[in-house]
Scaffold this active site. Structure first.
Site, mmCIF file in Angstrom:
data_model
loop_
_atom_site.group_PDB
_atom_site.id
_atom_site.type_symbol
_atom_site.label_atom_id
_atom_site.label_comp_id
_atom_site.label_asym_id
_atom_site.label_seq_id
_atom_site.Cartn_x
_atom_site.Cartn_y
_atom_site.Cartn_z
ATOM 1 N N VAL A 183 10.344 8.214 -6.444
ATOM 2 C CA VAL A 183 11.127 7.068 -5.960
ATOM 3 C C VAL A 183 11.675 6.344 -7.189
ATOM 4 C CG1 VAL A 183 11.115 4.932 -4.632
ATOM 5 C CG2 VAL A 183 9.675 6.846 -3.895
ATOM 6 N N ASN B 45 4.916 6.559 -13.445
ATOM 7 C CA ASN B 45 5.516 7.885 -13.568
ATOM 8 C C ASN B 45 6.991 7.731 -13.926
ATOM 9 O OD1 ASN B 45 3.115 9.128 -12.747
ATOM 10 N ND2 ASN B 45 3.648 8.906 -10.589
ATOM 11 N N HIS C 267 1.576 2.194 -10.154
ATOM 12 C CA HIS C 267 0.521 2.569 -9.207
ATOM 13 C C HIS C 267 -0.770 1.888 -9.645
ATOM 14 C CE1 HIS C 267 2.465 6.269 -7.369
ATOM 15 N NE2 HIS C 267 3.178 6.161 -8.466
ATOM 16 N N ARG D 182 0.829 -1.205 0.000
ATOM 17 C CA ARG D 182 0.000 0.000 0.000
ATOM 18 C C ARG D 182 0.866 1.259 0.000
ATOM 19 N NH1 ARG D 182 -5.035 -1.774 0.386
ATOM 20 N NH2 ARG D 182 -5.336 -3.687 1.586
ATOM 21 N N ASP D 183 0.445 2.238 -0.801
ATOM 22 C CA ASP D 183 1.136 3.524 -0.856
ATOM 23 C C ASP D 183 0.952 4.242 0.484
ATOM 24 O OD1 ASP D 183 1.963 5.577 -3.470
ATOM 25 O OD2 ASP D 183 1.543 6.470 -1.511
ATOM 26 N N HIS E 95 7.867 1.475 -10.518
ATOM 27 C CA HIS E 95 6.675 0.951 -9.860
ATOM 28 C C HIS E 95 5.432 1.295 -10.665
ATOM 29 C CE1 HIS E 95 7.815 4.873 -8.223
ATOM 30 N NE2 HIS E 95 6.523 5.148 -8.127
HETATM 31 P P1 DGP Z 1 6.098 8.229 -7.648
HETATM 32 O O1 DGP Z 1 5.748 9.658 -7.427
HETATM 33 O O2 DGP Z 1 5.433 7.640 -8.899
HETATM 34 O O3 DGP Z 1 7.582 7.977 -7.604
HETATM 35 O O4 DGP Z 1 5.413 7.449 -6.458
HETATM 36 C C1 DGP Z 1 6.050 7.161 -5.257
HETATM 37 C C2 DGP Z 1 4.981 6.779 -4.277
HETATM 38 O O5 DGP Z 1 5.598 6.086 -3.213
HETATM 39 C C3 DGP Z 1 4.213 7.950 -3.655
HETATM 40 O O6 DGP Z 1 2.845 7.840 -4.012
HETATM 41 C C4 DGP Z 1 4.407 7.791 -2.163
HETATM 42 C C5 DGP Z 1 4.936 6.392 -2.009
HETATM 43 N N1 DGP Z 1 5.930 6.214 -0.970
HETATM 44 C C6 DGP Z 1 7.038 6.965 -0.755
HETATM 45 N N2 DGP Z 1 7.765 6.459 0.257
HETATM 46 C C7 DGP Z 1 7.096 5.363 0.698
HETATM 47 C C8 DGP Z 1 7.341 4.415 1.725
HETATM 48 O O7 DGP Z 1 8.331 4.463 2.458
HETATM 49 N N3 DGP Z 1 6.425 3.416 1.878
HETATM 50 C C9 DGP Z 1 5.302 3.324 1.073
HETATM 51 N N4 DGP Z 1 4.469 2.313 1.310
HETATM 52 N N5 DGP Z 1 5.057 4.194 0.090
HETATM 53 C C10 DGP Z 1 5.925 5.207 -0.090
#
Ligand code: DGP
Length: 114
Positions: free
Chosen positions: A96, A87, A102, A29-30, A100
């Protein structure tokens, strides 16, 4: 390439709410959900962005999308619908740098995205 927070999650070095796993794919989960369902599908093997993917990664990229669809069916929202997003780099909004997908669901999505 540099390690990321998602690499640490894949190696179970830091916790995440893991909801789906195969040999090559992990989903969790995000932390900052943008919809009632917001799950991230990552390859366990690190790939920074879609730009680094080559023909050798074609199967892995397919497996990420198939994992998202499988999860949607399993969770019962596949017919209702959902959105998958990758993205890439700055203008894509990537923060990140471990590739990945979404998966967003549980509400009606808007188009075009902002
Ligand atoms: P992007 O912007 O496409 O790189 O999406 C990165 C997503 O990762 C963003 O929606 C927030 C999520 N995210 C960032 N750090 C963490 C983390 O430590 N754990 C989790 N579960 N999600 C994270």
């Amino acid at each position: 390439m540099a390690d990321t927070i998602f690499g640490k999650i894949a190696r179970r070095e830091i916790p995440a709410d893991i909801v789906y796993e195969t040999d090559e794919v992990l989903a969790f989960r995000d932390l900052n959900p943008q919809a009632p369902v917001h799950v991230l599908f990552i390859p366990k093997r690190t790939l920074a962005t879609l730009n680094e993917a080559t023909a050798q990664d074609a199967e892995l990229l397919g497996k990420l999308l198939l994992a998202a669809a499988d999860y949607a069916k399993r969770e019962g929202f596949a017919d209702e619908g959902y959105r998958t997003v990758v993205n890439c780099n700055e203008h894509g909004g990537q923060t990140v740098f471990h590739l990945h997908v979404h998966l967003l669901a549980g509400r009606r999505m808007h188009w075009p995205p902002g």
